[in-house]
Design a protein around this motif. Sequence first.
Motif: not given
Length: 647
Positions: A220-225, A304-310
């Motif tokens: 979820p976007p909240g977890s990514v943040s 895509r997820l990795c780029d957002r996390v890092f």
Amino acid sequence: MAEDGEEKLLATVQHIVQTLGRTDTMTEDILKVFSNYDGRLTLDKLYATRAAVAAAGVGGAGERSMPASPPMPPPPAAPSAAAGVPPVTSLERTVRTLDRQISQFVTMDRLIWADSADADAFLEAVDDLIGTVQELDAAGTNRGLLDRADELLSRCMARLEDEFRALIERPDDAAPQVPGGFGSDDSEEEDYDADDGYGDEPIPIAKPVTDFDVVIDALPPGSVSDVHQIARRMVDAGFGRECAEAYAAARRGFIDESVARLGIRSRTVDEVHSSPWEELEFDIARWIPAFKMVFRILIPSERRLCDRVFEGLAPYGDLAFVAAVRTQALQLISFGDAVAAASRAPERLFRVIDMYEAVRDLLPDLNPVFSDPYSAALRAEVSAVCSTLGSSIKGIFMELENLIRRDPARVAVPGGGIHPITRYVMNYLRAACGSRQTLEEVMEGDLGAVGAAAIAIDPDRPTSSLAVHIAWIMDVLHKNLETKSKIYRDPPLASIFLMNNGKYIIHKVNDSELGILLGDEWMKQMMSRVRRWSMEYQRGAWAKVLSVLQTGGPGIGSISTKAMLQKMRMFDGYLEEICAVQSDWVIADEQLRADVKAAIADSVMPAYTGLITKLKSSPEAARDLFIKYTPEDVEARIQHLFEGVSK
């Protein structure tokens, strides 16, 4: 009296501190408790009293018992002026305070991020600690305090790593419970409710799809943040590589489960090579959509997820991405390599083509996904397996040539019909040409030493690499059929055999893209061969019949009636012999059969009719003439030939 009571209270506190405060942390905690208990016991007073007691003990007394007459508290400046005792600096106080605050979090038996207020407070303490460590490191004057701060920072990072992995692996368990916290917007998490089809699995698993223009949002976007905030702290603290490894370890479970759901299992090269083709073909049929799913959806979504996390934390995002996807990517690639290196039996061609096309078609899409230096090797691996599969396709074509050469000439086909090797090769090539564009791509630039040397490139025939390969295979087949024709003891039957197979080849070439590849000139040469074999049949099978029907000609005088009657009897015998032998012969193609019969009739019937006419006009033979076969009978006997059954 009030001052005397306060002095005794301070002295009592210092006695308790000296007795119980075995470490600096314990001492700090005790002083903090007393300062909160009684307003007279401020930290400044406690520190000043402690410094005075320590100064009084300098000289070797070192006794921890309470003095009979408590000393008067020193003035406020006493701590800094006490001989031989360094003052407690603000950095020391900061480290001690942070130690108390952080210890409360790192020892929690629940996830810190289950409460958004705790998460914010913990991150704030971590930021303060990172800044303090940097300040101590820059000063370089208090190594002991720096070591203590580093040890505390390591404890922080270990707990942050645990929280980081929990947020990735179990986003629902780690979701904050307070209103307004991260993840409280239901509209952002509608794909992660209990009825999403994943059952009791704690990890959402990618479902098989046929539309590859999608992206999987695994968190979820909240977890990514949240995980981004943790990653930023770990990188700032110098723990970026540990954070990347933690991310990869957490995400590998998702990727492994997703690939497992696609029906893919790890197999060694030896297992692939030893598997029966039926089993391996089934595995390939599962591998192709799985490969597309992983490299078109799963891996790009992971990027895509990795780029957002890092985000903004390069190169740790690239390291985390490669570490997360490498194992499953290499497992799929290794299966492709194993299949390409396995047996190159011709029947494997079509599945290998399917694999090659699956890899080739997605290569352009991998460029942005594997654009960083760390994942470039994976992109090269995918490109390499594509080349390996292409080499396997060329090897299979070479094996087809060898199969044709090795096919033994042991048993003649009854009736001179179409040989199984002819049917197999022509239907095989027709089917292969269904992937002509792919084969052209694979063959281009590699004519092959044998084929290039053996085949003269005609200017009127297509000369692409595939065309040359096909023409070479057709020449090998032609030579094999000529060898097989020699096992027929009857030369006319050998001609029938070659006619049948030649005509079948022409039909298959005309009815497919083989005609485009082989060209008009090749087709003309093949049709000329069929006509030549037809003439050879007629000369071999009907030559003696035609010779006995000759009754005259240039330079030949009229023959006697007796001789003509003898020819009549000989013709009857030859006709019966030919029909008895050739009644089981077959010409499979209807048009070719009709053409051969017509050619026989055109050469036999006029001569036979002329012989009968001459006999009827002879006075000597007219009264005793017996005609066993009328011209109509002979015509009918000819028309019954080559049907493959006795009439």
